[in-house]
Design an enzyme around this catalytic site. Structure first.
Site, short mmCIF file in Angstrom:
data_model
loop_
_atom_site.label_atom_id
_atom_site.label_comp_id
_atom_site.label_asym_id
_atom_site.label_seq_id
_atom_site.Cartn_x
_atom_site.Cartn_y
_atom_site.Cartn_z
N LYS A 125 0.81 -1.22 0.00
CA LYS A 125 0.00 0.00 0.00
C LYS A 125 0.85 1.28 0.00
CE LYS A 125 -3.84 -2.23 2.44
NZ LYS A 125 -4.69 -2.17 3.65
N TYR A 184 -12.41 -2.39 -3.70
CA TYR A 184 -12.96 -2.39 -2.34
C TYR A 184 -14.49 -2.28 -2.32
CZ TYR A 184 -8.26 -2.11 -0.44
OH TYR A 184 -6.97 -2.39 -0.10
N PHE A 204 -16.01 3.82 6.36
CA PHE A 204 -14.61 4.10 6.03
C PHE A 204 -14.29 3.98 4.55
CE2 PHE A 204 -14.84 -0.41 7.24
CZ PHE A 204 -14.28 -1.02 6.12
N ARG A 242 -1.39 -14.58 4.76
CA ARG A 242 -2.13 -13.90 5.83
C ARG A 242 -1.36 -13.99 7.15
NH1 ARG A 242 -6.43 -11.60 4.36
NH2 ARG A 242 -7.43 -11.50 6.40
N THR A 255 -4.54 -7.12 11.20
CA THR A 255 -4.83 -5.83 10.57
C THR A 255 -4.32 -4.67 11.41
OG1 THR A 255 -6.79 -6.78 9.52
CG2 THR A 255 -6.70 -4.38 9.66
N ARG A 261 3.12 -6.38 9.07
CA ARG A 261 2.43 -5.26 9.73
C ARG A 261 3.11 -4.86 11.04
NH1 ARG A 261 -3.43 -7.41 7.86
NH2 ARG A 261 -3.55 -6.23 5.90
N ASN A 280 -1.74 0.12 7.06
CA ASN A 280 -1.17 -1.14 7.53
C ASN A 280 -0.30 -1.86 6.50
OD1 ASN A 280 -3.09 -2.27 5.88
ND2 ASN A 280 -4.41 -2.97 7.54
N HIS A 309 -2.11 -5.56 1.74
CA HIS A 309 -3.39 -6.26 1.61
C HIS A 309 -3.09 -7.66 1.12
CE1 HIS A 309 -7.37 -7.44 0.10
NE2 HIS A 309 -6.71 -7.91 -0.94
N GLU A 323 -9.28 -10.87 -7.47
CA GLU A 323 -8.33 -9.78 -7.29
C GLU A 323 -7.18 -9.88 -8.28
OE1 GLU A 323 -9.37 -9.20 -2.54
OE2 GLU A 323 -7.47 -10.14 -3.09
#
Length: 140
Positions: free
Chosen positions: A11, A51, A59, A87, A93, A104, A114, A117, A128
């Site tokens: 990100k 998203y 949000f 993950r 998160t 993270r 964070n 993704h 995705e």
């Protein structure tokens, strides 16, 4: 367990701090292979589509604004049980809750910024990946 693919985004909070290489090192050390990678500036339309599952959430607008605030690195990762493995490597998160050594915990600035993704299911991974890559873009 069969080899599977998952989708990752590094990100804007991470790319602005030049952390792509450091994050890739954590990914590869965990046994995930990067079989597709591209640095892009996500458009508002791309972010809203990506998203869309969160479109009714309060949000959503802030999330979209964040994701278009700077370049991102979209990736396809491959390994046995890649979705679960990535993950675990990403961590919780909320970086305050993330295990030591996870992406993270190491790099995230906050729950909103964070750093990464990762797909949460095989179905979402396929969707995705298809949003950003064709099969011809991916190498084994």
């Amino acid at each position: 367990m069969a080899v599977q693919r998952t989708f990752s985004i590094i990100k804007p909070d991470a790319t602005e701090r030049n952390l792509t290489g450091a994050i890739n090192a954590v990914i590869e050390k965990a046994g995930l292979r990067i079989v597709g990678q591209r640095r892009i500036q996500m458009t508002r339309a791309q972010a809203e589509r990506f998203y869309s599952v969160h479109s009714a959430r309060p949000f959503f607008g802030e999330l979209v604004d964040f994701m278009i605030s700077g370049p991102v690195v979209v990736q396809v990762l491959e390994a046995e049980d890649a979705i679960t493995k990535y993950r675990e490597v990403m961590g919780a998160t909320n970086p305050a809750d993330a295990a030591d050594g996870t992406i993270r915990k190491l790099f995230a600035k906050s729950i909103g910024e964070n750093s990464v993704h990762g797909s949460d299911s095989a179905e979402n991974a396929a969707l995705e990946i298809a949003q950003f890559f064709s099969e011809a873009d991916l190498t084994n």
